[in-house]
Every structure is written in structure tokens, then in C-alpha cells.
Design an enzyme around this catalytic site. Structure first.
Site, PDB file in Angstrom:
ATOM      1  N   CYS A 113     -17.849 -16.535  -6.694  1.00 38.04           N
ATOM      2  CA  CYS A 113     -18.940 -15.941  -5.919  1.00 38.04           C
ATOM      3  C   CYS A 113     -20.300 -16.527  -6.294  1.00 38.04           C
ATOM      4  O   CYS A 113     -21.200 -16.603  -5.448  1.00 38.04           O
ATOM      5  CB  CYS A 113     -18.980 -14.424  -6.124  1.00 38.04           C
ATOM      6  SG  CYS A 113     -17.673 -13.524  -5.259  1.00 38.04           S
ATOM      7  N   CYS A 159     -19.430   4.190   2.372  1.00 34.30           N
ATOM      8  CA  CYS A 159     -18.811   3.075   3.096  1.00 34.30           C
ATOM      9  C   CYS A 159     -18.417   3.493   4.514  1.00 34.30           C
ATOM     10  O   CYS A 159     -17.714   4.489   4.709  1.00 34.30           O
ATOM     11  CB  CYS A 159     -17.592   2.578   2.329  1.00 34.30           C
ATOM     12  SG  CYS A 159     -16.676   1.270   3.167  1.00 34.30           S
ATOM     13  N   CYS A 186     -15.274  -1.209   9.314  1.00 31.36           N
ATOM     14  CA  CYS A 186     -16.473  -2.044   9.269  1.00 31.36           C
ATOM     15  C   CYS A 186     -16.092  -3.366   8.613  1.00 31.36           C
ATOM     16  O   CYS A 186     -15.462  -3.376   7.557  1.00 31.36           O
ATOM     17  CB  CYS A 186     -17.582  -1.354   8.481  1.00 31.36           C
ATOM     18  SG  CYS A 186     -19.099  -2.324   8.288  1.00 31.36           S
ATOM     19  N   ASP A 229       0.824  -1.221   0.000  1.00 29.75           N
ATOM     20  CA  ASP A 229       0.000   0.000   0.000  1.00 29.75           C
ATOM     21  C   ASP A 229       0.854   1.265   0.000  1.00 29.75           C
ATOM     22  O   ASP A 229       0.428   2.303   0.515  1.00 29.75           O
ATOM     23  CB  ASP A 229      -0.927   0.040   1.224  1.00 29.75           C
ATOM     24  CG  ASP A 229      -1.981  -1.047   1.178  1.00 29.75           C
ATOM     25  OD1 ASP A 229      -2.226  -1.584   0.088  1.00 29.75           O
ATOM     26  OD2 ASP A 229      -2.556  -1.353   2.232  1.00 29.75           O
TER      27      ASP A 229
END
Length: 366
Positions: A177, A203, A230, A123
Site C-alpha cells: 500500500c 460503514c 458500497c 464465510d
């Protein structure tokens, strides 16, 4: 090299090439054009590099993607029922993974350094780690936009080693998925306008971590007691049932950070905030934004005995905190908020004054 990666605590390591994600640039552009990055201007910076790894470092011939599990040994959703306690994202209730992974990546990359040049990223550069991880076969980007692994669920920290060495690439991972929508349907703020697309503006992770200003009233109820991040969309992924717990000792969960009372957190000054969260990702957000989030959680607690805590925060030095203290007090003790209403005239910050006006209007019509 892959054996060394395992010895360093990485749970998976596979190889791809810098030209393996040709669709990334157009997808990134569409996401940015839609404004889904919110105030994260760094996502726009060097977007051309982010969408094409070869532009970041033209000499790159191979990209080694590595993943380290941080799977919790409990269900993070259980934290949400404890309304007078703070819910922190499980990635944050431990040492900052950037610090842990960076050194380990350098150790693994050192095995190539004699014969090739290397660069390591966690990152820290315009790199689309998730897309590259899917190309390397670590997993696939789920409908919640996070990497999903058949072996580790939604709980992988990612790191990348770019190298000039020509290494045989692994096969990419397919999407598994299927028709599942659990991650989309559980989102408290409807932050997914469509599968595989996250609108950061809605978000809770973005709002409580990256967002520097006041949090819109539209989202406050939904935040609940989440004071940093979250995990809802991650926690409900059915692939998590295969995930083993984190192996890396330096990434062990700090259980003391999973049972913090909101009143205790509201009392933190700058020094105590830094001491409590030293070495964790929480520290980077800063005390004022964090206590802003705590005030929202207090307002959502349904606990009238926390009203004095909100009242005390009306005198906080930060307008971010004072504004949410007004909101929290009006919810927990309407009569006390009405009694203190005249003090809005002396409030120096316009945002806080507006919060007083909205609160008092709401109490008058209640």
C-alpha cells in the site's frame, strides 16, 4: 490440484499453515473490544476459533486459500451520479458467490480426499480468510481491510480448504500500500478510524446490508443512492488497473440490476422482491430493509417527481420503510410533508412518530 483449481474458475490458489497468523487473535480481540463489529454478534461467537485456525479443526496441517476474481468491467463509482437509479455493490449484482464457490471448493478438495481429510469454507465458519490469504501469498490486507492482489486488485472472492495433508506452504505477501490513502479518504462516512481498521458502525456496506434497525440521520446523506453495499474504497484502489474481468460465467454481472430505477424498486412487494433478486446476495437482506434503503436513496435523489413515491410508502406495512418515507418526503416536498403531518398522531410505531416530529421541526425552522 492447483491446475484443477484453475480449471474450476479460481484465479489464484496458494498454501499456508494453520499457525501462520499468530497475530490474528490479538488484532481481532482489539477490534471486537472497540465495538467495531457493531451488531454482528457472530464475529464474537467462537472468536477463539476465528483467531486460531488450529482450534477450529485441530487436525488441520495445511490451509489452501483460493481466490476468484469478480472485477467489474466498468467503474462502480459511475453509478453514484445516476441519482434516480439504485447503486448496488458489484458483488451483489450477480449470483451469490457462496453458492458458486462452495461446490467448486468441494471439487478441488476431492483431489485430496483419498489420502487426507478435508473441510471447505466460504464465510460459513469462524475463519479469518483475509489473514490466511495474505499468509498464503494471495495478496495483502489493504488499508481498507480488504485483501488486495497485485494481479486482481481488490476484487477477489475467497474460499478455504482445510486439510490434514502436509503440503509445502507458499511465501506470504508483503504489504504494497505504501503511502497511498485513496481508500481511506474516499469513504463517505469516515468509517476508518485508522489505516487497516474498519468501524462497521459507520460503514455504508454494514448499514445497508447487516444493520436491521433504523439508520441514523447522521449517515443518510452520505448513503446517496447506494441501496445495497458500497464499493467506494474498493473501486479507487490503484492496483485494480491490473485486474482482469471475472472468468467464471456463473458469476457474470446481471446488467439489469445495475440500471434499476428507484421508483421501480419502491413498488416491490415481498413476492416481486424475491423474484427480482432470486439467487443474489440481496435476497438475504429481505424486502423491508432493502426498501428502507431505497427510501433513503429517494430522499437523496433531489428529484421532486419521486415525492409521490415516498408518500405512497407512508402506508407501507414496515415501520423501517415508513420512517424513511417520512424523511424522504420532507426533503423532496416540504409542503406536502407539512400537509400530511397530522397523520403522525395515528402512526402506531414510536420510531416513525419520532421521524415525523424531527421532520416537522426541521421544516418549521427551515
Amino acid at each position: 490440484m492447483l491446475a484443477r483449481a484453475r480449471a474450476e474458475g479460481f484465479d489464484v490458489a496458494r498454501i499456508t499453515t494453520p499457525n501462520a497468523i499468530p497475530e490474528a487473535a490479538s488484532r481481532l480481540k482489539a477490534w471486537l473490544d472497540a465495538g467495531h463489529h457493531a451488531s454482528m454478534g457472530w464475529m464474537q461467537d467462537r472468536a477463539d476459533w476465528r483467531g486460531d485456525p488450529a482450534r477450529l479443526w485441530p487436525e488441520t496441517r495445511s490451509v489452501i486459500m483460493l481466490g476468484m476474481s469478480y472485477a467489474p468491467d466498468f467503474d462502480p463509482l459511475e453509478l453514484l451520479a445516476k441519482r434516480t437509479q439504485a447503486a448496488l455493490s458489484v458483488y451483489a449484482a450477480r449470483r451469490d458467490y457462496h453458492e458458486v464457490l462452495k461446490g467448486k471448493l468441494k471439487t478441488v478438495a476431492g483431489l485430496l480426499a483419498g489420502d487426507a481429510s478435508v473441510k471447505v469454507f466460504v464465510d460459513t465458519a469462524p475463519v479469518m480468510e483475509k489473514a490466511l490469504a495474505q499468509a498464503a501469498g494471495l495478496g495483502w490486507q489493504g488499508k481498507h481491510s480488504v485483501l488486495v492482489s497485485r494481479e486482481h486488485g481488490s476484487w477477489l472472492f475467497l474460499g478455504a480448504i482445510f486439510t490434514t495433508a502436509e503440503l509445502p506452504p507458499d511465501e506470504p505477501e508483503a504489504d504494497h500500500c505504501g503511502s497511498c490513502r485513496r481508500c481511506l479518504d474516499i469513504c463517505p462516512t469516515a468509517a476508518f478510524p485508522e489505516p487497516y481498521v474498519l468501524d462497521a458502525r459507520r460503514c455504508i456496506a454494514y448499514l445497508t446490508i447487516e444493520h436491521k434497525g433504523h439508520i441514523d440521520a447522521e449517515f443518510r446523506d452520505s448513503i446517496g443512492n447506494r441501496v445495497f453495499g458500497c464499493d467506494d474504497c474498493l473501486a479507487v484502489c490503484p492496483w485494480n488497473k491490473f485486474a482482469a474481468g471475472a472468468r467464471e460465467a456463473r458469476l457474470s454481472l446481471r446488467k439489469d440490476l445495475l440500471s434499476l430505477g428507484l421508483a421501480e424498486l419502491a413498488a416491490l412487494d415481498e413476492a416481486r422482491f424475491r423474484a427480482l433478486f432470486a439467487g443474489t446476495p440481496v435476497k438475504r437482506t429481505g424486502r423491508n430493509r432493502f426498501i428502507r434503503n431505497v427510501m433513503i436513496a429517494i430522499g437523496n435523489s433531489g428529484a421532486p417527481d419521486l415525492a409521490p413515491v415516498a408518500e405512497a410508502a407512508l402506508d407501507d406495512a414496515s415501520p423501517l420503510v415508513r420512517a424513511m418515507a417520512v424523511w424522504a418526503l420532507a426533503r423532496l416536498s416540504p409542503s406536502r410533508a407539512k400537509a400530511l403531518g397530522p397523520r403522525k398522531a395515528a402512526e402506531p410505531d414510536e420510531h416513525v412518530r419520532e421521524e415525523w416530529r424531527r421532520a416537522l421541526r426541521g421544516l418549521e425552522t427551515a
